[in-house]
Design a protein around this motif. Structure first.
Motif, PDB file in Angstrom:
ATOM      1  N   ALA A   1       0.814  -1.208   0.000  1.00 19.08           N
ATOM      2  CA  ALA A   1       0.000   0.000   0.000  1.00 19.08           C
ATOM      3  C   ALA A   1       0.847   1.258   0.000  1.00 19.08           C
ATOM      4  CB  ALA A   1      -0.937   0.005   1.213  1.00 19.08           C
ATOM      5  N   ALA A   2       2.012   1.198   0.642  1.00 19.04           N
ATOM      6  CA  ALA A   2       2.863   2.381   0.746  1.00 19.04           C
ATOM      7  C   ALA A   2       3.819   2.541  -0.428  1.00 19.04           C
ATOM      8  CB  ALA A   2       3.664   2.326   2.057  1.00 19.04           C
ATOM      9  N   HIS A   3       4.280   1.415  -1.013  1.00 18.60           N
ATOM     10  CA  HIS A   3       5.377   1.519  -1.981  1.00 18.60           C
ATOM     11  C   HIS A   3       5.164   0.679  -3.243  1.00 18.60           C
ATOM     12  CE1 HIS A   3       7.816   3.808   0.817  1.00 18.60           C
ATOM     13  NE2 HIS A   3       7.596   2.905   1.753  1.00 18.60           N
ATOM     14  N   ALA A   4       3.924   0.424  -3.621  1.00 19.51           N
ATOM     15  CA  ALA A   4       3.670  -0.422  -4.792  1.00 19.51           C
ATOM     16  C   ALA A   4       4.285   0.155  -6.059  1.00 19.51           C
ATOM     17  CB  ALA A   4       2.166  -0.625  -4.982  1.00 19.51           C
ATOM     18  N   ASP A   5       4.241   1.482  -6.214  1.00 16.11           N
ATOM     19  CA  ASP A   5       4.784   2.076  -7.434  1.00 16.11           C
ATOM     20  C   ASP A   5       6.277   1.828  -7.552  1.00 16.11           C
ATOM     21  OD1 ASP A   5       5.215   3.653  -5.213  1.00 16.11           O
ATOM     22  OD2 ASP A   5       4.851   5.555  -6.244  1.00 16.11           O
TER      23      ASP A   5
END
Length: 445
Positions: free
Chosen positions: A123-127
């Motif tokens: 959720a925080a770092h998927a990109d």
């Protein structure tokens, strides 16, 4: 993450070649993953086209007994483990964000496919993680990050890839569902239901992430990103937990034909002619006949509205060692098959890049329970307040209050902008005739 050019096609190791696996973390989920890998090794080899070989297990405490695992496989140096040449796939089941982010990025950049159950990380770092996977031409799987064994990530990535998702709503946290279900079925207070959930192991010693809605918000961010092809992070999700829900709220909902669930709601909305994405988590009144109302105990369910497929619901165990391990192993088999035969699984694609709506722009409905002065004309005056604000009422019901000269007033609105409804509640609280607002709970609109 936008669609990016991928590295050259991976031809695969070839049928019969082993696939090296490193497991990071040997808690409840990691232990179950390793056990099942060993127990069903022949079947996995047949499904993959080559055997899975456990090359190492990263743990924080090397002195702790680890039944079923050769001690030579244990290490407390996760960073070195994920970069070893004999490791093809890394399974991350540590939890947390900072350290897992560093080690998962290192694995991806080293050309290892990654399977993770870490919803907070995704959720925080998927990109960032997806970009690293694309750059290296490897897989990033995270089915277990949302609702454990319920195959909702694969459904959004593959099964509904040819459809237009309009809305995703669901119960994605088993702890809060257990608590709310216990309150409804036994009349227990929130505190007593939480204590029972803790005793049975459904709630952690510190239940904050669950009961304040943070766990569900991480999952909502993932679902919205996948469903609407738009990067949605944890910080984009409005989050409200269940700690203020009382036994009186539960009973009032039951009498009115509703049940209260902590819902994750992700939807596309129109704001001044522009399509935006809204994601939110909050206690929600849903009609007793709705399929989600029947989800009991610690079970999870995801309800999807799609343009062509219509309404779909996915139901099952959303937590626990075995269900989560099932999802991890499903991803592991997929990633290993790609290592043997070549190619990559479909990844995230946020080509739509829709703007994120402010929560105040969402269209919601309110159930407002308040205590008012019991005098002639109060009902009409309060109804006029709503009318002046442009908020229409579905029902307005007055009941005898607990104290002399006071009455209980229950208002159910029609759909309106969240910001307008919030402002209305603030204005009600300032009125002399309103002694207090007892509860405000949104209805599923």
């Amino acid at each position: 993450m936008t669609a990016t050019a991928q590295t050259s096609f991976n031809p695969g190791k070839g049928v019969g070649q082993p696939v090296g696996v490193a497991v990071l973390g040997m808690g409840t989920v990691g232990t179950e993953v390793i056990r099942l890998m060993q127990e069903y090794s022949d079947e996995f080899a047949a499904r993959i086209g080559g055997p899975l070989e456990l090359k190492g297990v990263s743990v924080s405490d090397l002195e702790k007994p680890r039944p079923g695992v050769d001690r030579e496989l244990l290490t407390d140096d996760a960073m070195s483990l994920v970069q070893r040449d004999d490791v093809d796939i890394v399974v991350e089941v540590i939890g947390g964000i900072d350290f897992p982010r560093r080690v998962v990025l290192a694995a991806l950049k080293a050309g290892k496919s990654v399977v993770t159950a870490n919803k907070a990380l995704v959720a925080a770092h998927a990109d960032e993680l997806a970009a690293a996977a694309d750059e290296a031409g490897v897989d990033l799987y995270f089915e277990a990050a949302v609702a454990a064994a319920i195959p909702v990530v694969g459904m959004l990535r593959r099964s509904l890839a040819g459809d237009q998702i309009q809305r995703i709503s669901g119960i994605v946290n088993g702890t809060t569902n257990f608590i709310l279900d216990a309150m409804e079925s036994t009349g227990a207070t929130y505190e007593d239901a939480l204590a029972e959930a803790t005793r049975l192991g459904y709630a952690e010693a510190d239940p904050t992430a669950d009961v304040e809605g943070h766990d569900a918000a991480s999952k909502a961010a993932i679902l919205a990103s996948l469903g609407f092809h738009t990067r949605v992070t944890f910080g984009d999700v409005y989050c409200e937990g269940i700690t203020k829900i009382t036994a009186a709220d539960i009973e009032a909902a039951r009498k009115a034909g509703y049940t209260i669930k902590l819902l994750a709601i992700c939807e596309k909305i129109e704001v001044d002619g522009e399509t935006k994405v809204n994601a939110r988590v909050h206690p929600t009144l849903i009609p007793s006949e709705h399929p989600l109302a029947s989800v009991k105990e610690s079970y999870n369910a995801i309800y999807v509205d799609a343009e062509a497929a219509g309404s779909l619901m996915f139901y099952g165990n959303g937590a626990g060692g075995a269900p989560t391990a099932s999802a991890v192993l499903g991803d592991l088999v997929g990633a290993a098959r790609n290592k043997v035969h070549g190619g990559r699984a479909p990844g995230e694609n946020t080509y739509a890049n829709l703007p994120i709506a402010d929560f105040g722009e969402a269209i919601t409905r309110y159930h407002i329970d308040m205590t008012v002065v019991d005098r002639a004309g109060v009902l009409a005056e309060l109804a006029q307040k709503f009318a002046d604000a442009g908020i229409s009422l579905r029902t307005l019901r007055q009941e005898e209050g607990e104290r002399h000269n006071y009455a209980r007033l229950v208002v159910v609105t029609h759909s309106a902008r969240e910001a307008d409804l919030q402002k209305m509640v603030e204005e009600l609280e300032a009125l002399d005739d309103v002694q207090r607002i007892d509860s405000v709970i949104r209805l599923d609109s």
